[in-house]
Design an enzyme around this catalytic site. Structure first.
Site, PDB file in Angstrom:
ATOM      1  N   ASN A  38       0.841  -1.212   0.000  1.00 41.88           N
ATOM      2  CA  ASN A  38       0.000   0.000   0.000  1.00 41.88           C
ATOM      3  C   ASN A  38       0.876   1.261   0.000  1.00 41.88           C
ATOM      4  O   ASN A  38       0.575   2.240  -0.682  1.00 41.88           O
ATOM      5  CB  ASN A  38      -0.878   0.046   1.262  1.00 41.88           C
ATOM      6  CG  ASN A  38      -1.840  -1.130   1.358  1.00 41.88           C
ATOM      7  OD1 ASN A  38      -2.194  -1.718   0.354  1.00 41.88           O
ATOM      8  ND2 ASN A  38      -2.250  -1.459   2.577  1.00 41.88           N
ATOM      9  N   TYR A 107      -5.377 -15.539   6.482  1.00 40.44           N
ATOM     10  CA  TYR A 107      -5.118 -16.903   5.992  1.00 40.44           C
ATOM     11  C   TYR A 107      -3.770 -16.812   5.265  1.00 40.44           C
ATOM     12  O   TYR A 107      -3.713 -16.711   4.053  1.00 40.44           O
ATOM     13  CB  TYR A 107      -6.229 -17.375   5.049  1.00 40.44           C
ATOM     14  CG  TYR A 107      -7.548 -17.603   5.772  1.00 40.44           C
ATOM     15  CD1 TYR A 107      -7.958 -18.886   6.117  1.00 40.44           C
ATOM     16  CD2 TYR A 107      -8.360 -16.530   6.133  1.00 40.44           C
ATOM     17  CE1 TYR A 107      -9.146 -19.098   6.804  1.00 40.44           C
ATOM     18  CE2 TYR A 107      -9.549 -16.730   6.824  1.00 40.44           C
ATOM     19  CZ  TYR A 107      -9.934 -18.014   7.160  1.00 40.44           C
ATOM     20  OH  TYR A 107     -11.112 -18.221   7.842  1.00 40.44           O
ATOM     21  N   ARG A 108      -2.687 -16.767   6.049  1.00 43.29           N
ATOM     22  CA  ARG A 108      -1.375 -16.458   5.467  1.00 43.29           C
ATOM     23  C   ARG A 108      -0.254 -17.284   6.094  1.00 43.29           C
ATOM     24  O   ARG A 108       0.906 -16.994   5.862  1.00 43.29           O
ATOM     25  CB  ARG A 108      -1.075 -14.964   5.675  1.00 43.29           C
ATOM     26  CG  ARG A 108      -0.857 -14.628   7.145  1.00 43.29           C
ATOM     27  CD  ARG A 108      -0.871 -13.153   7.483  1.00 43.29           C
ATOM     28  NE  ARG A 108       0.106 -12.341   6.807  1.00 43.29           N
ATOM     29  CZ  ARG A 108       0.295 -11.038   7.068  1.00 43.29           C
ATOM     30  NH1 ARG A 108      -0.438 -10.444   8.002  1.00 43.29           N
ATOM     31  NH2 ARG A 108       1.179 -10.343   6.408  1.00 43.29           N
ATOM     32  N   GLY A 236      -5.619  12.867  14.788  1.00 42.81           N
ATOM     33  CA  GLY A 236      -4.746  13.200  13.645  1.00 42.81           C
ATOM     34  C   GLY A 236      -3.303  12.780  13.832  1.00 42.81           C
ATOM     35  O   GLY A 236      -3.021  11.691  14.329  1.00 42.81           O
ATOM     36  N   ASP A 263      -1.111   3.078   6.599  1.00 44.00           N
ATOM     37  CA  ASP A 263      -0.211   3.016   5.430  1.00 44.00           C
ATOM     38  C   ASP A 263      -0.357   4.283   4.581  1.00 44.00           C
ATOM     39  O   ASP A 263       0.616   4.776   3.996  1.00 44.00           O
ATOM     40  CB  ASP A 263      -0.543   1.806   4.556  1.00 44.00           C
ATOM     41  CG  ASP A 263      -0.529   0.512   5.350  1.00 44.00           C
ATOM     42  OD1 ASP A 263       0.229   0.434   6.331  1.00 44.00           O
ATOM     43  OD2 ASP A 263      -1.297  -0.398   4.990  1.00 44.00           O
ATOM     44  N   ASP A 299      -7.509  -0.888   0.535  1.00 46.89           N
ATOM     45  CA  ASP A 299      -6.506  -0.127   1.290  1.00 46.89           C
ATOM     46  C   ASP A 299      -5.941   1.077   0.543  1.00 46.89           C
ATOM     47  O   ASP A 299      -5.473   2.015   1.162  1.00 46.89           O
ATOM     48  CB  ASP A 299      -5.318  -1.031   1.652  1.00 46.89           C
ATOM     49  CG  ASP A 299      -5.678  -2.067   2.707  1.00 46.89           C
ATOM     50  OD1 ASP A 299      -6.852  -2.128   3.103  1.00 46.89           O
ATOM     51  OD2 ASP A 299      -4.771  -2.793   3.130  1.00 46.89           O
TER      52      ASP A 299
HETATM   53  O1  KDG Z   1      -2.310  -1.728   7.053  1.00 49.56           O
HETATM   54  C1  KDG Z   1      -3.197  -2.513   6.285  1.00 49.56           C
HETATM   55  C2  KDG Z   1      -2.743  -3.895   6.429  1.00 49.56           C
HETATM   56  O2  KDG Z   1      -2.968  -4.283   7.768  1.00 49.56           O
HETATM   57  C3  KDG Z   1      -3.444  -4.877   5.558  1.00 49.56           C
HETATM   58  O3  KDG Z   1      -3.287  -4.574   4.199  1.00 49.56           O
HETATM   59  C4  KDG Z   1      -3.009  -6.274   5.834  1.00 49.56           C
HETATM   60  O4  KDG Z   1      -0.664  -6.071   5.542  1.00 49.56           O
HETATM   61  C5  KDG Z   1      -1.578  -6.398   6.226  1.00 49.56           C
HETATM   62  C6  KDG Z   1      -1.298  -6.975   7.532  1.00 49.56           C
HETATM   63  O5  KDG Z   1      -0.295  -7.682   7.609  1.00 49.56           O
HETATM   64  O6  KDG Z   1      -2.033  -6.734   8.497  1.00 49.56           O
END
Ligand code: KDG
Length: 325
Positions: A38, A107-108, A236, A263, A299
């Site tokens: 992102n 799911y990684r 902010g 991000d 995102d």
């Molecule tokens: O910041 C957004 C991310 O959390 C999302 O895209 C998923 O990269 C990711 C993560 O590891 O949580």
């Protein structure tokens, strides 16, 4: 010359069309995502050269990620595709049980990116960059990813490449006790630290001052010359750069999906930093990017190009009472 090179894990995101528990969500949108991806996409949209290093599979989702990154102008020469593993996936649960908040379900656990290791780093790509961007997500994925992140930081240091580090602690990937040492190590080596009050507590081993400007002083003791402190939709951003401090108040926008806001801040801030903008303007760009991102699912899709950024910033100056016709 590349402006920002990042390493990380790109993921496919499934985002339900309706808010509520995923058990009852029948329809999902597919998006490319992943924190560092992102960021490079956001920086690229604002006119800079970016590159990304990771491992993907040869599955359809990996092809989707690759073509998305290429389509956004990101250099993918540092991405390796391997046999037998797939791209990781996650689901977003929006607005439930906390209204206005999103949660992620991963799911990684055996994704291709988990197998990224120091041997997969393209040292030339890093040395040929103005900034290396890493986050606290990658070292949480596996030992080899942790080693690769630390080695990338060492290569950048040796080559005089600035290091940008978003602490991005993910409690679903590791415990605070496991994360702490690694997060501190990278924070001490980085030039730009991007963090928030929860992660700052992990870094400092205690709750930091409620006053963000005081908290910045505490974080500065770790070593970075530039710090962006992300205080959320209500408060902010606060920032520090070479002793100067500034804040950027948020604009109230309808929140459809809060994932990706952090991000977006990083992407916007880095674009300001690379352009040599003031700390104030860099924070304001980060704040604009975050506000736009949360207004839709996905995102990065709402991240602005230069012309939309300038429209937003000038509209903000005029209290959004502006007619562009
Ligand atoms: O910041 C957004 C991310 O959390 C999302 O895209 C998923 O990269 C990711 C993560 O590891 O949580």
């Amino acid at each position: 010359m590349i402006d920002v090179t990042a390493i990380g894990e790109p993921l496919v995101q499934f985002n339900p069309l309706e808010e509520g528990p995923l058990k009852h969500a029948p329809l999902y949108e597919k998006h490319a995502a992943g924190s560092e991806a992102n960021v490079v996409i956001g920086v690229s949209r604002l006119g800079f050269n970016t590159a990304y290093m990771t491992k993907l599979g040869r599955d359809e989702f990996s092809k989707f990620i690759l073509s998305t990154l290429k389509g956004e102008g990101v250099d993918v020469s540092g991405i390796k595709q391997i046999d037998g593993k797939n791209c990781g996936v996650f689901f977003v649960q929006r607005g439930y049980p906390i209204p206005g908040r999103s949660d992620v379900i991963y799911y990684r656990s055996d994704s291709a990116a988990k197998y990224f290791s120091p041997e997969d780093l393209d040292g030339k790509l890093i040395s040929n960059s103005r900034i290396l961007h890493v986050s606290g997500i990658t070292p949480a994925l596996s030992n080899s990813c942790r080693e690769a992140t630390l080695e990338a930081v060492r290569i950048a240091r040796r080559g005089g490449v600035k290091i940008s580090f978003d602490t991005n602690y993910r409690r679903k990937l590791w415990t605070e006790a496991e994360a702490r040492q690694t997060l501190i190590e990278i924070s001490r080596d980085c030039d730009l630290l991007l963090t928030d009050p929860d992660d700052a507590r992990i870094l400092m081993g205690k709750k930091v001052d409620e006053d963000p400007l005081q908290a910045l002083d505490e974080l500065e003791a770790l070593g970075p010359s530039t710090i962006v402190y992300k205080l959320g939709a209500a408060r902010g951003l606060a920032g520090l750069s070479n002793g100067e401090k500034a804040t950027s108040l948020p604009v109230k926008v309808p929140v459809i999906d809060s994932i990706g806001a952090g991000d977006a801040v990083v992407a916007g801030f880095l674009a300001g930093y690379l352009a040599g903008d003031s700390l104030q303007r860099s924070l304001d760009i980060g704040s604009c990017c975050a506000a736009l991102t949360v207004m839709r699912r996905g995102d990065f899709e709402n991240l602005p190009d230069r012309s939309d950024l300038e429209k937003w910033l000038s509209a903000k100056e005029q209290g959004f009472e502006v007619d562009f016709r």
